[in-house]
Scaffold this active site. Structure first.
Site, short mmCIF file in Angstrom:
data_model
loop_
_atom_site.label_atom_id
_atom_site.label_comp_id
_atom_site.label_asym_id
_atom_site.label_seq_id
_atom_site.Cartn_x
_atom_site.Cartn_y
_atom_site.Cartn_z
N MET A 175 24.44 8.34 2.89
CA MET A 175 24.34 9.91 3.78
C MET A 175 24.47 9.49 5.56
O MET A 175 24.54 10.48 5.91
CB MET A 175 23.17 9.76 3.97
CG MET A 175 22.91 11.62 3.84
SD MET A 175 24.53 13.57 3.69
CE MET A 175 23.67 13.12 1.45
N PHE A 216 -12.27 -6.19 13.66
CA PHE A 216 -11.37 -6.83 12.77
C PHE A 216 -10.36 -5.89 11.79
O PHE A 216 -11.67 -5.28 11.02
CB PHE A 216 -11.59 -7.89 12.02
CG PHE A 216 -10.70 -8.59 11.00
CD1 PHE A 216 -9.44 -9.19 11.25
CD2 PHE A 216 -10.52 -8.91 9.42
CE1 PHE A 216 -8.45 -9.65 10.43
CE2 PHE A 216 -9.72 -9.27 8.93
CZ PHE A 216 -8.50 -9.92 9.30
N GLN A 217 -9.07 -5.39 11.75
CA GLN A 217 -9.05 -4.87 10.81
C GLN A 217 -9.43 -3.15 10.29
O GLN A 217 -10.01 -2.49 9.55
CB GLN A 217 -8.87 -5.11 9.36
CG GLN A 217 -7.95 -6.20 9.33
CD GLN A 217 -7.86 -6.36 7.10
OE1 GLN A 217 -9.06 -6.35 6.74
NE2 GLN A 217 -6.78 -6.88 7.29
N LYS A 257 -17.68 -0.49 5.13
CA LYS A 257 -18.29 -1.18 4.27
C LYS A 257 -19.57 -0.78 4.04
O LYS A 257 -20.05 -1.14 2.55
CB LYS A 257 -17.65 -2.65 4.63
CG LYS A 257 -17.80 -3.95 3.45
CD LYS A 257 -17.17 -5.49 4.35
CE LYS A 257 -17.62 -6.19 3.05
NZ LYS A 257 -16.69 -7.08 3.45
N GLU A 272 0.78 -1.42 -0.28
CA GLU A 272 0.10 0.30 0.38
C GLU A 272 0.86 1.59 -0.27
O GLU A 272 0.46 2.69 -0.67
CB GLU A 272 -1.08 0.11 1.55
CG GLU A 272 -2.09 -1.08 0.66
CD GLU A 272 -2.20 -2.21 1.89
OE1 GLU A 272 -2.59 -3.51 1.83
OE2 GLU A 272 -0.73 -2.48 1.83
#
Length: 591
Positions: A500, A131-132, A181, A69
């Protein structure tokens, strides 16, 4: 992928004058079509499956399935930086959103117009540790221009209209739209996409104050040592033509920040190079020594002016043009603030100069240029060009520039030494060709940026300049490059160090290289081949140019070039933390 006017009209309007009963997900897709969206980068999950089902039923928007993602947001970000359009990403709830946070913060710091659509658990489950589930609005609040939680499908169309309006107007930025949802599957009467939006609390100023512009003009024309300092706001505001006209009209020296490179042609003598921590002597000394400074779409950040107290030691008059009033006098007190769209303000400024009879003091300007040329003669970007034993990273970038300067080329980078060498040695003459993470300094953006740009600009050459550390953070996107046929060219300046970090450890930490060396690097050639691409190992300076030529010939293939570069090379000039911008280290002899 082009979207026809008929398709846009059908998305925005009600077919046959009849109100449609659509699922929330279908309304969402209609909104994206009405906004002219061509690409969406995303990754599916349970909370967004109805949205993905709606995508399956249409063919005007191409969804690009990334492998993480974070890369979805970076790719949409790169697309937005290169085109000026709003980039769109789609992620699921919970870890989908938290994985996207780095990409959102990256876009926020650099003011990139984006809309990120995130799935959410059903509205009845919000706050119950479903959930999630995560608090998307709370998590993203500090790193977005605005965010929305849509609780009713009736609000989806207008919310999307607001999201795109906020993302692209004023000072651009990312906007998150969180869609539960149940909101995506419930049906709602769709009356067409709104044709306008009014937000009483959000009305960014576009036109600058005429009186302030006249004051600024008087200061500029009376200056003895004038300087024009520009940032990413000139690119975001599509004001490069206006900037070039102004600079050429006045004959004044000009500099760009890291984010502003390409706003003024690097090949023009009036351009003094990038300024700041790794800027040129002439750019930094002019910044400190000028008597009138015109700042356009820049924010005087710590990497540009160094220590604010040191910067304030020299008295100068400062004019600051910016669309965002909160950026003016935030770090440095200015004398003439002008809030407005930089394109509009510069246009008015140019008109006033042309209409008036006053011109700059030619004698004073000539003397100022003599001083600048004295600084420039020190050639602060020189390096060992004659080395035949080891590849100097600067040489790779310089060779690439010489080969591609006459064709339309986009350069992305990750973050580190390679980023600074790309900024110093690739001389950008056109806007939006240099795509990198400036404000947040995010490693791993290079490949996703490049594949987002290649979709938008298939006929252009797209190179990712990276390091062996940064490139591994999103290297799985080589799989996405293969699936969606985005043949980018990757130049890895592989010095076997987090360069760096190693440089700072050498200079500031007495050479204690704590965890900056990589002992278990992969075989990048075989790794590239495993992903279905071409891999090249380049170990000798004389092989650099042939390798780049061969890679460019493979127009339809992604090529990973593993350049084994000098592990001891440092980026110079360099301004150490806490020092002023004229207190520069010019090379190892200054250590």
């Amino acid at each position: 992928m082009e979207i026809s006017k008929a398709e846009l009209a059908s998305a925005a309007a009600v077919i046959g004058g009849q109100t449609q009963e659509l699922m929330g997900a279908e309304v969402l897709v209609k909104a994206l079509q009405a906004e002219g969206v061509k690409y969406v980068w995303g990754y599916p999950g349970g909370a967004v499956l109805y949205i993905y089902d709606a995508f399956y039923k249409q063919d005007t928007i191409q969804h690009v399935l990334v492998r993480h993602e974070q890369a979805a947001v970076h790719a949409a970000d790169g697309y937005a930086r290169a085109t000026g359009d709003v980039g769109v990403a789609l992620v699921t709830s919970g870890p989908g959103l938290t994985n996207a946070v780095t990409g959102i913060a990256t876009a926020y710091m650099d003011s990139i117009p984006m809309v990120i659509i995130s799935g959410q658990v059903p509205t009845a489950a919000i706050g119950l540790d479903a959930f999630q589930e995560c608090d998307t609005v709370g998590i993203t609040r500090p790193i977005v221009k605005h965010n929305f939680l849509v609780k009713d499908p009736k609000d989806l169309a207008m919310t999307m209209k607001k999201a795109f309006h906020i993302a692209r107007s004023g000072r651009p930025g990312p906007v998150v739209v969180d869609v539960p949802k149940d909101v995506s599957f419930k049906k709602v009467s769709y009356n067409g996409y709104p044709d306008k939006v009014e937000m009483r609390s959000y009305n960014p100023v576009r036109k600058g104050h005429g009186g302030q512009i006249r004051k600024a003009l008087q200061l500029l024309l009376n200056a003895k040592r004038p300087y024009i300092y520009t940032g990413g706001g000139v690119l975001l505001g599509n004001a490069t033509n206006e900037l070039r006209t102004l600079v050429d009209l006045l004959g004044y020296p000009v500099t760009n920040t890291l984010m502003g490179l390409g706003a003024y042609p690097a090949s023009d003598r009036k351009f003094l190079g990038m300024l700041g921590m790794h800027g040129t002597i002439e750019a930094n000394n002019a910044m400190q020594s000028c008597d009138v400074l015109l700042a356009v779409g820049a924010r005087f950040d710590d990497r540009v002016i160094g220590n604010p107290k040191h910067f304030a030691q020299n008295e100068r008059k400062i004019i600051h043009i910016d669309i965002d009033p909160s950026s003016i006098s935030k770090r440095v007190r200015v004398d003439i603030p002008i809030v407005g769209d930089v394109k509009d303000v510069l246009t008015e400024l140019i008109s006033m100069i042309k209409e008036g009879s006053t011109r700059p003091d030619a004698a004073a300007l000539s003397g100022w240029w003599d001083t600048i040329e004295g600084w420039r003669s020190k050639d602060c970007l020189k390096y060992d060009r004659g080395n035949k034993d080891v590849i100097k990273p600067q040489y790779v970038v310089e060779t690439l520039w010489n080969m591609t300067k006459d064709v339309d080329t986009y350069i992305t980078s990750d973050v580190g030494q390679h980023q600074m060498w790309a900024a110093q040695y690739y001389r950008f003459d056109e806007p939006r060709r240099w795509i990198n993470s400036g404000g947040l300094g995010t490693m791993g953006v290079g490949i996703p940026y490049a594949m987002g740009i290649k979709l938008a600009k298939p006929e252009s050459e797209v190179f990712c300049i990276t390091g062996e550390g940064s490139v591994q953070m999103c290297i799985q996107e080589l799989s996405t490059c293969l699936q969606y046929n985005t043949p980018i060219k990757i130049c890895s300046l592989n010095n076997r160090y987090l360069g760096m970090v190693r440089q700072w450890q050498e200079i500031e930490y007495s050479g204690r290289y704590s965890h900056s060396y990589m002992d278990a690097l992969p075989n990048f050639v075989k790794l590239a081949e495993a992903y279905g691409h071409v891999g090249m190992l380049i170990e000798r300076p004389q092989d650099v140019e042939p390798a780049l030529r061969e890679a460019r010939k493979l127009k339809d293939r992604t090529v990973f070039m593993d350049f084994r570069t000098d592990p001891t090379e440092n980026v110079f000039p360099m301004v150490k933390a806490g020092m002023g911008i004229t207190e520069m280290l010019l090379g190892s002899e200054d250590l």
